[in-house]
Design a protein around this motif. Structure first.
Motif, PDB file in Angstrom:
ATOM      1  N   VAL A 125      -9.099   5.348  12.587  1.00  0.00           N
ATOM      2  CA  VAL A 125     -10.439   5.541  12.015  1.00  0.00           C
ATOM      3  C   VAL A 125     -10.410   6.662  11.120  1.00  0.00           C
ATOM      4  CG1 VAL A 125     -13.102   6.077  12.672  1.00  0.00           C
ATOM      5  CG2 VAL A 125     -11.491   4.923  14.289  1.00  0.00           C
ATOM      6  N   PRO A 126     -10.663   6.787   9.871  1.00  0.00           N
ATOM      7  CA  PRO A 126     -10.952   7.425   8.667  1.00  0.00           C
ATOM      8  C   PRO A 126     -11.469   8.571   9.196  1.00  0.00           C
ATOM      9  CG  PRO A 126     -11.366   5.218   7.908  1.00  0.00           C
ATOM     10  CD  PRO A 126     -11.580   5.229   9.521  1.00  0.00           C
ATOM     11  N   ASP A 127     -11.266   9.770   8.916  1.00  0.00           N
ATOM     12  CA  ASP A 127     -12.061  11.418   9.163  1.00  0.00           C
ATOM     13  C   ASP A 127     -12.613  11.233   7.797  1.00  0.00           C
ATOM     14  OD1 ASP A 127     -12.764  13.762   9.257  1.00  0.00           O
ATOM     15  OD2 ASP A 127     -11.029  14.463   9.980  1.00  0.00           O
ATOM     16  N   PRO A 128     -13.969  11.171   7.808  1.00  0.00           N
ATOM     17  CA  PRO A 128     -14.780  11.596   6.476  1.00  0.00           C
ATOM     18  C   PRO A 128     -14.521  12.703   5.879  1.00  0.00           C
ATOM     19  CG  PRO A 128     -16.214  10.453   8.301  1.00  0.00           C
ATOM     20  CD  PRO A 128     -14.874  11.030   8.818  1.00  0.00           C
ATOM     21  N   TYR A 129     -14.150  13.877   6.428  1.00  0.00           N
ATOM     22  CA  TYR A 129     -14.057  15.164   6.092  1.00  0.00           C
ATOM     23  C   TYR A 129     -12.717  15.045   5.416  1.00  0.00           C
ATOM     24  CZ  TYR A 129     -12.113  19.975   5.711  1.00  0.00           C
ATOM     25  OH  TYR A 129     -11.484  21.159   5.382  1.00  0.00           O
ATOM     26  N   ALA A 132       0.950  -1.176   0.096  1.00  0.00           N
ATOM     27  CA  ALA A 132      -0.118   0.076  -0.110  1.00  0.00           C
ATOM     28  C   ALA A 132       0.776   1.342   0.117  1.00  0.00           C
ATOM     29  CB  ALA A 132      -0.811   0.121   1.116  1.00  0.00           C
ATOM     30  N   ARG A 133       0.283   2.161  -0.819  1.00  0.00           N
ATOM     31  CA  ARG A 133       1.226   3.386  -0.760  1.00  0.00           C
ATOM     32  C   ARG A 133       0.757   4.340   0.587  1.00  0.00           C
ATOM     33  NH1 ARG A 133      -1.023   6.225  -6.132  1.00  0.00           N
ATOM     34  NH2 ARG A 133      -2.500   5.183  -5.433  1.00  0.00           N
ATOM     35  N   VAL A 134       1.571   4.979   0.821  1.00  0.00           N
ATOM     36  CA  VAL A 134       1.467   6.019   2.171  1.00  0.00           C
ATOM     37  C   VAL A 134       1.082   7.152   1.699  1.00  0.00           C
ATOM     38  CG1 VAL A 134       2.282   7.019   4.240  1.00  0.00           C
ATOM     39  CG2 VAL A 134       3.036   4.625   3.628  1.00  0.00           C
ATOM     40  N   LEU A 135      -0.343   7.785   1.700  1.00  0.00           N
ATOM     41  CA  LEU A 135      -0.652   8.742   1.326  1.00  0.00           C
ATOM     42  C   LEU A 135      -1.237   9.794   2.417  1.00  0.00           C
ATOM     43  CD1 LEU A 135      -2.496   7.340  -1.934  1.00  0.00           C
ATOM     44  CD2 LEU A 135      -0.232   8.202  -1.681  1.00  0.00           C
ATOM     45  N   PRO A 136      -1.152  11.019   2.265  1.00  0.00           N
ATOM     46  CA  PRO A 136      -1.500  11.777   3.242  1.00  0.00           C
ATOM     47  C   PRO A 136      -3.013  11.767   3.839  1.00  0.00           C
ATOM     48  CG  PRO A 136      -0.303  13.163   1.536  1.00  0.00           C
ATOM     49  CD  PRO A 136      -0.562  11.675   1.016  1.00  0.00           C
ATOM     50  N   TRP A 137      -3.808  11.507   3.076  1.00  0.00           N
ATOM     51  CA  TRP A 137      -5.211  11.452   3.323  1.00  0.00           C
ATOM     52  C   TRP A 137      -5.544   9.858   3.751  1.00  0.00           C
ATOM     53  CZ3 TRP A 137      -3.209  13.396  -1.196  1.00  0.00           C
ATOM     54  CH2 TRP A 137      -3.120  12.430  -2.071  1.00  0.00           C
ATOM     55  N   ARG A 138      -4.857   8.996   3.769  1.00  0.00           N
ATOM     56  CA  ARG A 138      -4.999   7.824   4.066  1.00  0.00           C
ATOM     57  C   ARG A 138      -4.774   7.398   5.331  1.00  0.00           C
ATOM     58  NH1 ARG A 138      -2.743   3.499  -0.529  1.00  0.00           N
ATOM     59  NH2 ARG A 138      -4.456   3.925  -1.802  1.00  0.00           N
ATOM     60  N   ALA A 139      -5.740   6.772   6.145  1.00  0.00           N
ATOM     61  CA  ALA A 139      -5.670   6.506   7.564  1.00  0.00           C
ATOM     62  C   ALA A 139      -4.557   5.468   7.427  1.00  0.00           C
ATOM     63  CB  ALA A 139      -7.096   6.049   8.243  1.00  0.00           C
ATOM     64  N   PHE A 190     -16.671   4.832   5.526  1.00  0.00           N
ATOM     65  CA  PHE A 190     -17.725   4.383   6.450  1.00  0.00           C
ATOM     66  C   PHE A 190     -17.764   2.774   6.178  1.00  0.00           C
ATOM     67  CE2 PHE A 190     -19.177   8.730   5.546  1.00  0.00           C
ATOM     68  CZ  PHE A 190     -19.298   9.277   6.905  1.00  0.00           C
ATOM     69  N   ASP A 191     -16.938   2.220   5.519  1.00  0.00           N
ATOM     70  CA  ASP A 191     -16.751   0.528   5.627  1.00  0.00           C
ATOM     71  C   ASP A 191     -17.850   0.072   5.007  1.00  0.00           C
ATOM     72  OD1 ASP A 191     -15.410  -1.523   6.055  1.00  0.00           O
ATOM     73  OD2 ASP A 191     -16.282  -2.046   7.602  1.00  0.00           O
ATOM     74  N   ARG A 192     -18.544   0.798   3.919  1.00  0.00           N
ATOM     75  CA  ARG A 192     -19.695   0.194   3.244  1.00  0.00           C
ATOM     76  C   ARG A 192     -18.990  -0.448   2.239  1.00  0.00           C
ATOM     77  NH1 ARG A 192     -24.949   1.684   4.593  1.00  0.00           N
ATOM     78  NH2 ARG A 192     -24.881   3.315   6.275  1.00  0.00           N
ATOM     79  N   PRO A 193     -19.844  -1.513   1.604  1.00  0.00           N
ATOM     80  CA  PRO A 193     -19.474  -2.316   0.436  1.00  0.00           C
ATOM     81  C   PRO A 193     -19.793  -1.765  -0.869  1.00  0.00           C
ATOM     82  CG  PRO A 193     -21.106  -3.698   1.404  1.00  0.00           C
ATOM     83  CD  PRO A 193     -20.708  -2.257   2.433  1.00  0.00           C
ATOM     84  N   ALA A 194     -19.537  -0.525  -1.029  1.00  0.00           N
ATOM     85  CA  ALA A 194     -19.793   0.103  -2.306  1.00  0.00           C
ATOM     86  C   ALA A 194     -18.765  -0.427  -3.607  1.00  0.00           C
ATOM     87  CB  ALA A 194     -19.709   1.579  -2.133  1.00  0.00           C
ATOM     88  N   ALA A 227     -19.097   9.164  -4.300  1.00  0.00           N
ATOM     89  CA  ALA A 227     -20.039   8.376  -3.445  1.00  0.00           C
ATOM     90  C   ALA A 227     -19.639   7.201  -2.686  1.00  0.00           C
ATOM     91  CB  ALA A 227     -21.541   8.447  -3.887  1.00  0.00           C
ATOM     92  N   ALA A 228     -19.073   6.443  -3.891  1.00  0.00           N
ATOM     93  CA  ALA A 228     -19.004   4.969  -3.797  1.00  0.00           C
ATOM     94  C   ALA A 228     -17.685   4.933  -2.693  1.00  0.00           C
ATOM     95  CB  ALA A 228     -18.658   4.373  -4.885  1.00  0.00           C
ATOM     96  N   ALA A 229     -16.688   6.037  -3.415  1.00  0.00           N
ATOM     97  CA  ALA A 229     -15.313   5.789  -2.369  1.00  0.00           C
ATOM     98  C   ALA A 229     -15.407   6.269  -1.201  1.00  0.00           C
ATOM     99  CB  ALA A 229     -14.239   6.889  -3.304  1.00  0.00           C
ATOM    100  N   VAL A 230     -16.203   7.595  -0.921  1.00  0.00           N
ATOM    101  CA  VAL A 230     -16.302   7.771   0.499  1.00  0.00           C
ATOM    102  C   VAL A 230     -17.005   6.971   1.600  1.00  0.00           C
ATOM    103  CG1 VAL A 230     -17.388   9.765   2.035  1.00  0.00           C
ATOM    104  CG2 VAL A 230     -16.037  10.289  -0.192  1.00  0.00           C
TER     105      VAL A 230
END
Length: 368
Positions: free
Chosen positions: A38-42, A26-33, A141-145, A133-136
């Motif tokens: 816990v991911p920050d939705p914002y 996995a790449r380490v990216l600034p926005w990635r938890a 939110f751990d939704r299977p989108a 929408a699917a990505a967020v």
DNA sequence: GAATCGTGGCT
DNA sequence: TAGCCAAGATT
């Protein structure tokens, strides 16, 4: 065996193989938890908007600037439109910034600062389409989108040897992506596919020998991987011509700037006053004020999504007391950074302020 | 479905 | 140099 069609990829093999690869690559990216965070939705939302049609390397500095200045959706919602457009300047697709503002204000004002946790809820917000929408939903939110971006389109087209050209193939590819999406950590699955597309399953010269999915890849089995996805032929870009007037005020060296209309190309952004941009040949000169305008020998070229632009830059020095015409504003050099100047206008200013000389133009151009 | 909407990096 | 393409959305 000759002529036998390779079997389609199996979800029970693909998803686990991808997950193992992602755990190590996995790449380490600034926005990635980080793992366990816990991911920050914002932050997920902001990064996904910025990443629309934009490379990871380009987004990095903008993401840091935005999150440093506006750490949460309330801060962003309370910011001035101009400040946000200025911070966005250079990133392109400025409707994203205008929709970002609208979306932040809906979330902060009507939703109590909480982003919807479902794909359908997210898709109602400004600037959030099917992909985002699917990505967020998946990442925050751990939704299977079923996330489908350009990377995943390419991976699916190859895995399933789908030869239908894009964009017509999109619904098919989405179904393939949905069939492979696990219920366990779907956000990681989506990000793993994007990383695979960025690092292994690249547009040109995919590195199939290193691919964790090579054993399940129909495109590879058929020797088609590098040719997929197929795409409908693109339209040629026309060239538009225009004029730009760089007026420089004596004393402080301020330049004259205007504001573009609130929607459309470069909507709401700052601009050097100029003509319309037309394919019909050189527009009629109409300077913003009467002065000794001189044409620079070097034109400014810039390419937008659907046309090439060639701007002739005219420059004039005017007296310190010259008033700004209606709708325009004198901006000193040190204040330029506070204005939302798109890249094409930065190029115009660079040409008008840096370049020496300038060619005399016919006298009829000098007076409006 | 087709157009519109930016910019930068890479080949 | 010229084309391609990137974590697309909106109309």
């Amino acid at each position: 065996m000759t002529g036998m069609s390779p079997p389609p990829p199996r979800p029970d093999r693909v998803a686990p193989a991808l997950a193992r690869w992602y755990a190590a690559n996995a790449r380490v990216l600034p926005w990635r938890a980080r793992p366990g965070e816990v991911p920050d939705p914002y932050r997920v939302w902001l990064s996904e908007i910025m990443l629309q049609q934009t490379t990871v390397a380009t987004v990095g500095p903008y993401f840091h600037a935005f999150t440093g200045r506006w750490p949460d959706v309330h801060a962003l919602a309370g910011a001035d439109d101009q400040a946000i457009l200025t911070a966005w300047a250079g990133l392109g697709y400025y409707a994203r910034a205008r929709n970002l503002i609208r979306c932040a204000r809906v979330v902060a004002g009507e939703l109590g600062g909480r982003f919807p946790d479902s794909e359908a809820g997210l898709a109602k917000l400004p600037g959030i389409g099917p992909y985002t929408a699917a990505a967020v939903a998946a990442i925050a939110f751990d939704r299977p989108a079923a996330v489908l971006d350009g990377n995943i389109e390419r991976v699916m087209a190859r895995l399933f040897a789908e030869e239908t050209p894009l964009p017509a193939a999109k619904p098919l590819l989405r179904r393939h992506a949905a069939a492979l999406t696990p219920t366990v950590r779907p956000g990681d699955h989506a990000q793993a596919l994007m990383d695979l597309g960025a690092l292994i399953c690249t547009p040109r010269r995919p590195d199939c020998p290193r691919c964790p999915l090579v054993g399940d890849c129909r495109g590879h089995a058929l020797g088609l991987a590098a040719e997929l996805p197929r795409r409908a032929p693109k339209k040629a870009k026309p060239t538009r011509l225009g004029l730009a007037y760089v007026a420089i005020r004596a004393g402080d060296g301020a330049v004259l700037l205007g504001r573009r209309p609130p929607s459309g190309l470069l909507g709401g952004m700052a601009e050097v006053p100029g003509s319309d941009w037309t394919e019909q040949g050189a527009p009629a000169p109409r300077p913003p004020l009467s002065a000794d305008w001189r044409r620079l020998s070097r034109t400014v070229r810039h390419t937008f999504t659907h046309f090439h632009l060639e701007l002739t830059v005219l420059r004039a020095s005017v007296a310190a007391a010259t008033p700004a015409p209606a709708g325009l504003l004198w901006v000193p050099p040190q204040a330029l950074a506070g204005h939302p100047l798109p890249t094409v206008m930065r190029k115009v200013l660079a040409a008008g302020l840096d370049s020496p000389g300038g060619k005399r133009i016919p006298s009829r151009v000098r007076n409006s």
